[in-house]
Design an enzyme around this catalytic site. Structure first.
Site, short mmCIF file in Angstrom:
data_model
loop_
_atom_site.label_atom_id
_atom_site.label_comp_id
_atom_site.label_asym_id
_atom_site.label_seq_id
_atom_site.Cartn_x
_atom_site.Cartn_y
_atom_site.Cartn_z
N VAL A 1 -4.68 -27.40 -33.80
CA VAL A 1 -3.18 -27.37 -34.47
C VAL A 1 -3.34 -25.94 -35.16
CG1 VAL A 1 -2.25 -28.50 -36.36
CG2 VAL A 1 -3.64 -29.73 -35.29
N LYS B 1 -5.60 -36.10 -42.80
CA LYS B 1 -5.30 -37.31 -43.55
C LYS B 1 -6.64 -37.71 -44.17
CE LYS B 1 -5.64 -37.26 -38.94
NZ LYS B 1 -4.66 -36.95 -37.98
N GLU C 1 3.24 -33.64 -44.31
CA GLU C 1 4.01 -34.33 -43.36
C GLU C 1 2.88 -34.49 -41.73
OE1 GLU C 1 7.28 -35.40 -43.72
OE2 GLU C 1 6.24 -36.99 -42.57
N ILE D 1 6.82 -37.00 -36.37
CA ILE D 1 7.83 -37.83 -36.92
C ILE D 1 7.84 -37.54 -38.54
CG2 ILE D 1 8.32 -40.37 -37.47
CD1 ILE D 1 6.87 -41.25 -35.21
N GLY E 1 -6.49 -32.57 -26.77
CA GLY E 1 -6.57 -32.23 -28.07
C GLY E 1 -5.79 -33.43 -29.07
N GLU F 1 -9.57 -37.18 -32.62
CA GLU F 1 -10.26 -36.34 -33.83
C GLU F 1 -11.47 -35.79 -33.25
OE1 GLU F 1 -9.11 -35.87 -37.20
OE2 GLU F 1 -7.34 -36.56 -36.25
N ASP G 1 -8.80 -43.92 -38.73
CA ASP G 1 -7.55 -42.51 -38.84
C ASP G 1 -6.27 -43.14 -39.19
OD1 ASP G 1 -6.40 -39.83 -38.26
OD2 ASP G 1 -5.34 -41.21 -37.12
N LYS H 1 -3.81 -43.06 -42.58
CA LYS H 1 -2.36 -42.85 -42.39
C LYS H 1 -1.49 -43.95 -43.38
CE LYS H 1 -2.77 -40.09 -38.28
NZ LYS H 1 -2.99 -40.29 -36.94
N GLY I 1 -1.47 -33.72 -30.71
CA GLY I 1 -1.23 -32.69 -29.97
C GLY I 1 -0.76 -31.35 -30.68
N1 NAP Z 1 -5.37 -32.59 -33.01
C1 NAP Z 1 -4.21 -33.24 -33.44
O1 NAP Z 1 -3.40 -33.93 -32.51
C2 NAP Z 1 -3.95 -33.53 -34.81
C3 NAP Z 1 -2.72 -34.23 -35.33
C4 NAP Z 1 -2.58 -34.46 -36.54
C5 NAP Z 1 -3.63 -33.96 -37.48
N2 NAP Z 1 -4.42 -33.41 -37.08
C6 NAP Z 1 -5.50 -32.88 -38.15
O2 NAP Z 1 -5.37 -31.41 -38.05
C7 NAP Z 1 -6.72 -30.94 -38.54
C8 NAP Z 1 -7.45 -29.92 -37.25
O3 NAP Z 1 -7.44 -30.56 -36.44
P1 NAP Z 1 -7.74 -29.77 -34.62
O4 NAP Z 1 -7.51 -30.95 -33.90
O5 NAP Z 1 -6.99 -28.50 -34.87
O6 NAP Z 1 -9.20 -29.63 -35.00
P2 NAP Z 1 -10.11 -28.60 -34.10
O7 NAP Z 1 -9.41 -28.12 -32.53
O8 NAP Z 1 -11.46 -29.22 -33.85
O9 NAP Z 1 -10.14 -27.39 -34.89
C9 NAP Z 1 -11.03 -27.30 -36.08
C10 NAP Z 1 -10.86 -25.88 -36.67
O10 NAP Z 1 -11.51 -25.90 -37.93
C11 NAP Z 1 -12.34 -24.81 -38.05
N3 NAP Z 1 -13.41 -25.06 -39.27
C12 NAP Z 1 -14.49 -26.22 -39.09
N4 NAP Z 1 -15.10 -26.09 -40.16
C13 NAP Z 1 -14.67 -24.83 -40.90
C14 NAP Z 1 -15.14 -24.33 -42.00
N5 NAP Z 1 -16.09 -25.03 -42.63
N6 NAP Z 1 -14.40 -23.32 -42.43
C15 NAP Z 1 -13.37 -22.59 -41.70
N7 NAP Z 1 -13.13 -23.27 -40.62
C16 NAP Z 1 -13.57 -24.28 -40.18
C17 NAP Z 1 -12.95 -24.55 -36.84
O11 NAP Z 1 -13.61 -23.40 -36.63
P3 NAP Z 1 -14.22 -22.64 -35.28
O12 NAP Z 1 -12.81 -22.35 -34.40
O13 NAP Z 1 -14.91 -21.39 -35.58
O14 NAP Z 1 -15.19 -23.71 -34.61
C18 NAP Z 1 -11.80 -24.66 -35.83
O15 NAP Z 1 -11.11 -23.43 -35.88
C19 NAP Z 1 -7.84 -32.20 -38.77
O16 NAP Z 1 -7.72 -32.43 -40.09
C20 NAP Z 1 -7.03 -33.11 -38.20
O17 NAP Z 1 -7.13 -34.48 -38.54
C21 NAP Z 1 -4.90 -32.96 -35.85
#
Ligand code: NAP
Length: 421
Positions: free
Chosen positions: A16, A98, A122, A129, A180, A183, A194, A198, A296
């Site tokens: 994200v 969340k 959001e 959505i 992607g 979680e 999850d 929500k 995504g």
């Molecule tokens: N993916 C989805 O479709 C989606 C949808 C809705 C909500 N979300 C939410 O969005 C958030 C991120 O999800 P994601 O899918 O983007 O996760 P991700 O791809 O696993 O990326 C996680 C990121 O967080 C960084 N990180 C982890 N611990 C950290 C810390 N202590 N200090 C600084 N940075 C740290 C990681 O750093 P490194 O790069 O160094 O490993 C990485 O860049 C989550 O809360 C998730 O629930 C995701």
């Protein structure tokens, strides 16, 4: 009203975070600058120059020029520390986390009030959505009777692939991870946790209820077995993981997350792949239906972008419904019609938990029951029978104990080795 310039400190550059970086560069109209990006692993290769990154959260949190923190990391406890600190330092926050928000809802609300800074999220609920803002701004508590939907893109993707393409559960989960959608800990998706987080956010904005995660019953798709899919297919049904909350006659609210059979013609039937769909039921406008991608990089980043845009106009959630006079209570004293499958051979034990069993099947290997059971008994039963898979058929306001014929059938209908439905 002039739009504010935003100087952003971004936490997280994964699915994200990078999605947001790209989306912001394609949205020049929004006056935003990402000043610094904080990530965890120094050794990781990045798609942009190393000079953009820091590994020390205080570089962002103590920078007076940064007026907005965007929190997109996958560690909810560290996220809570970052978000609390940012709010205390007078920085507006946008988060997609969340788990963090659901587990600390009241504390985050208190911080927003004490420090008079907004926290927008959001993207944390159904990604693209705009459901939180709609519930917050459009609906009055009096008007809204229920909210129900597919709120987890990753499990919907898995269910779609196992149904339509006969992929194995493991392969479909791996694909969801590769895209992607899942979680970092996919059990949060597959166990319905999850979706519960929500639902907790939806309850606050739909009905003004602050609920703790442990007060909402969740059951996921991780126990589904071939028999369940076969049952659904033979009846022309699909299985969807559904979160729902509805008002009862006595102004209480019931809420839970369960896999559910949906039939052709149901609004959720054609919501496949990574899409989410939310149905609201209202007193005067009847039904409304929101659909969009529920996970995504870009769909989630688009919701973060919308929150950033809202911050340029000083938007904040007012949580009006929390302050409304009407006190609604959470009431989970309800009876559900469910399909329950298990390898448990002592079928009679299962029967005693049900008020009424309408259909049953047993082979040497496995079996199922269709019947009415209270939510309380269901919770006990799944402890007793750890391999039980449960799929909701019906839950309605007023479907209570006294409306049922209390009848325990002691002899299961035995259908030797073919599945007759
Ligand atoms: N993916 C989805 O479709 C989606 C949808 C809705 C909500 N979300 C939410 O969005 C958030 C991120 O999800 P994601 O899918 O983007 O996760 P991700 O791809 O696993 O990326 C996680 C990121 O967080 C960084 N990180 C982890 N611990 C950290 C810390 N202590 N200090 C600084 N940075 C740290 C990681 O750093 P490194 O790069 O160094 O490993 C990485 O860049 C989550 O809360 C998730 O629930 C995701």
């Amino acid at each position: 009203m002039a739009r504010k310039n935003l100087t952003i400190g971004l936490f997280g550059f994964g699915c994200v975070g990078f999605g947001l970086y790209e989306v912001l560069h394609k949205t020049p109209g929004l006056k935003t600058t990402i000043k610094n990006i904080c990530v965890k692993h120094p050794e990781k290769a990045r798609p942009i120059a190393a000079a953009n990154f820091t590994f020390d959260k205080n570089t962002i949190l103590s920078d007076p020029e940064i007026n907005v923190v965007v929190e997109l990391i996958d560690d909810s406890e560290v996220a809570f520390e970052i978000v609390s600190e940012a709010l205390k330092n007078g920085k507006a926050v946008v988060s997609a986390n969340k788990k963090m928000i659901a587990e600390h809802f009241q504390e985050l609300l208190d911080l927003q009030r004490e420090y008079q800074v907004p926290l927008l999220y959001e993207a944390a609920c159904c990604a693209s959505i705009p459901i939180i803002r709609n519930l917050e701004e459009y609906y009055d508590t009096d008007l809204l009777q229920s909210i129900e939907g597919i709120v987890n893109g990753s499990t919907n993707y898995i269910l779609t692939k196992t149904f339509a393409e006969n992929l194995s559960y493991e392969t479909a989960l791996r694909e969801a991870q590769e895209n992607g959608y899942a979680e970092s800990d996919p059990s949060l998706d597959t166990q319905g946790i999850d979706a519960k987080y929500k639902l907790l956010l939806l309850l606050a904005h739909a009905f003004g209820q602050i609920v703790k995660p442990q007060d909402i019953f969740n059951f996921g798709i991780n126990k589904l077995r071939d028999l369940d899919l076969q049952f659904a297919k033979e009846k022309g049904l699909k299985i969807k993981l559904v979160a729902q909350a509805f008002k009862n006659e006595n102004q209480s609210i019931s809420c839970f997350v369960l896999p559910k059979f949906v039939k052709p013609g149901d609004k959720l039937f054609d919501i496949d792949d990574v899409f989410n769909g939310i149905i609201t039921q209202n007193n005067f406008s009847d039904t409304q239906f929101f659909v969009g991608k529920g996970a995504g990089a870009f769909p989630t980043a688009s919701a973060v972008l919308s929150d950033l845009s809202a911050l340029t106009y000083d938007y904040r959630y007012e949580y009006k419904k929390l302050n409304q006079a009407e006190i609604l209570t959470i009431n989970n004293e309800l009876v559900l019609k469910v399909f329950l499958s298990s390898r448990e051979t002592k079928t009679q034990v299962l029967f005693t938990y049900f008020h009424k069993v309408e259909e049953s099947y047993r082979s040497q290997e496995t079996g199922y029951l269709v019947g009415y059971i209270s939510l309380k008994k269901l919770q006990q039963l799944i402890q007793l029978v750890p391999d039980a898979s449960v799929i909701l058929i019906e839950a309605k306001p007023g479907l209570k104990d006294q409306n049922l014929v209390t009848k325990v059938e002691l002899e299961p209908v035995y259908v030797s080795d073919s599945l007759i439905v």
